[in-house]
Design a protein around this motif. Structure first.
Motif, short mmCIF file in Angstrom:
data_model
loop_
_atom_site.label_atom_id
_atom_site.label_comp_id
_atom_site.label_asym_id
_atom_site.label_seq_id
_atom_site.Cartn_x
_atom_site.Cartn_y
_atom_site.Cartn_z
N ASN A 6 -0.09 1.55 -2.35
CA ASN A 6 -0.85 2.64 -1.72
C ASN A 6 -2.24 2.77 -2.30
OD1 ASN A 6 1.17 4.19 -0.06
ND2 ASN A 6 2.22 4.05 -2.02
N SER A 37 0.57 10.56 2.69
CA SER A 37 0.97 9.21 2.31
C SER A 37 2.18 8.73 3.11
CB SER A 37 1.26 9.12 0.82
OG SER A 37 2.24 10.06 0.46
N THR A 40 -1.46 2.02 3.16
CA THR A 40 -0.27 1.46 2.52
C THR A 40 -0.10 0.03 3.02
OG1 THR A 40 0.81 3.62 2.54
CG2 THR A 40 2.21 1.72 2.13
N SER A 100 5.62 -2.01 -1.88
CA SER A 100 4.61 -1.27 -1.15
C SER A 100 3.50 -0.82 -2.10
CB SER A 100 5.37 -0.10 -0.50
OG SER A 100 4.53 0.92 -0.18
N ALA A 127 2.84 5.07 4.96
CA ALA A 127 4.01 4.39 4.39
C ALA A 127 5.01 3.98 5.47
CB ALA A 127 4.69 5.28 3.36
#
Ligand code: DP6
Length: 332
Positions: free
Chosen positions: A103, A113, A43, A101, A117
């Motif tokens: 990913n 995730s 991320t 953000s 994050a």
């Protein structure tokens, strides 16, 4: 603009699991855990704290969040805003923030995730707020967003010491020159049906098997660390697989039961077992989702992945190598 910063973090996959909180507010786990931070599951997050005039003079922080260019509202934004409040409190500011953000991990598919994050968010937000945190304090901060995120501050093998309060619960790197890889077997990219947060709470509160698993987990962690010290992949793999299966057994015994397994999960699990019976070291672990992660020797990972692919046609299979920890980029 008051301050801006970017940070990038990789997801980590637990080898000895974190499952169950002793303190829900501070996210103090009931047992220590061990993980591997992976390259290529990342991320990247930018945080900008705005002057009050830049947000139309509204009262109190009104943050905005985009994930992969999609504007977020509701629960996702709330969780990020609450996390930013921790940073604002520590920095003594009240500015609202713009967070964006990106990913490389499918969101909510049990591919951890939230670990990348909140590690990236901790790095970017603290830097943008003018804080210069040590790695330990970044790990403690990331933990408040999502427990597993405290381990993504570091690369490679990482241990999260459960501790007993905010100050004593943080991750540290585990030095090792073992060549490991995790093969992700993506049986489904769909969002999970129950969040890990709710699932772990229900397991702690209702599963008669939970205590047994958590106690065993302490011994499993020592066994795993011993195997790493001895470069003994067989021993490490055996305890990694057993620890994950025990966690899922505790979930199955929760009331009502929690089952992340899909039929394809069991098929993939059988494929791993048959490859192992053929003499290639491969051990499976799984988290709050139906996908398997297969631990192997780095040098044999491609061969194992090819064998898995032959047994599981049409399934997305990818080899992941250990990756680095959090990188905070100077603001631009
Ligand atoms: C199964 O870190 O997502 O992946 O602290 O509630 O945000 P919260 O939970 P989270 O849980 C991860 C659980 C796990 C095992 C692990 O990563 O250790």
């Amino acid at each position: 603009v008051l301050g801006r910063a970017q940070a990038k973090a990789n997801a980590n996959i637990a080898l000895i699991k974190y499952w169950g909180k002793a303190d829900e507010e501070l996210i103090i786990p009931r047992s220590s855990s061990l993980s591997l931070t992976l390259a290529g599951l990342s991320t990247s997050t930018e945080v900008t704290f705005l002057e009050s005039s830049e947000r139309g003079g509204s009262r109190g922080p009104v943050d905005t969040l985009t994930i992969d260019d999609e504007p977020q509202t509701g629960k996702a934004l709330e969780r990020v805003s609450r996390f930013l409040d921790l940073v604002r409190d520590e920095a003594g500011i009240s500015a609202s923030a713009r967070v964006s953000s990106y990913n490389t991990v499918p969101y909510g598919a049990g591919l951890a995730s939230s670990s990348s994050a909140f590690a990236a968010l901790a790095g970017a937000a603290s830097k943008a707020a003018g804080l210069d945190l040590s790695e330990r304090d970044l790990s403690r901060l990331a933990r408040r967003g999502s427990g597993s995120a405290c381990r993504s501050i570091y690369g490679g093998l990482v241990k999260w010491e459960a501790g007993h309060d905010d100050a004593s619960s943080y991750a540290t790197p585990v030095e090792s020159d073992m060549d490991l890889a995790l093969i992700v077997v993506l049986v489904s990219g769909q969002e999970k049906r129950i969040s890990s947060r709710l699932a772990m709470r229900r397991t702690v509160e209702t599963s008669p098997l939970y205590r047994a698993w958590a106690e065993q987990s302490a011994a499993d962690l020592e066994e795993a660390l011993g195997a790493i010290r001895d470069h003994d992949l067989e021993r490490l793999g055996a305890v990694v697989e057993a620890n994950a299966l025990g966690m899922h057994a505790a979930m199955l015994a929760a009331r009502p039961a929690i089952c992340y397994w899909r039929p394809e999960t069991l098929t993939a699990f059988e494929a791993v077992r048959s490859i192992r019976e053929d003499g290639l070291g491969a051990w499976a672990t799984l988290d709050a989702g139906p996908n398997l992660k297969v631990l192997t020797d780095g040098g044999k990972a491609t061969a194992v992945a090819d064998l898995l692919q032959a047994r599981l046609p049409g399934v997305n299979i990818q080899v992941h190598r250990p990756g680095p920890g959090l990188r905070i980029m100077p603001s631009v």
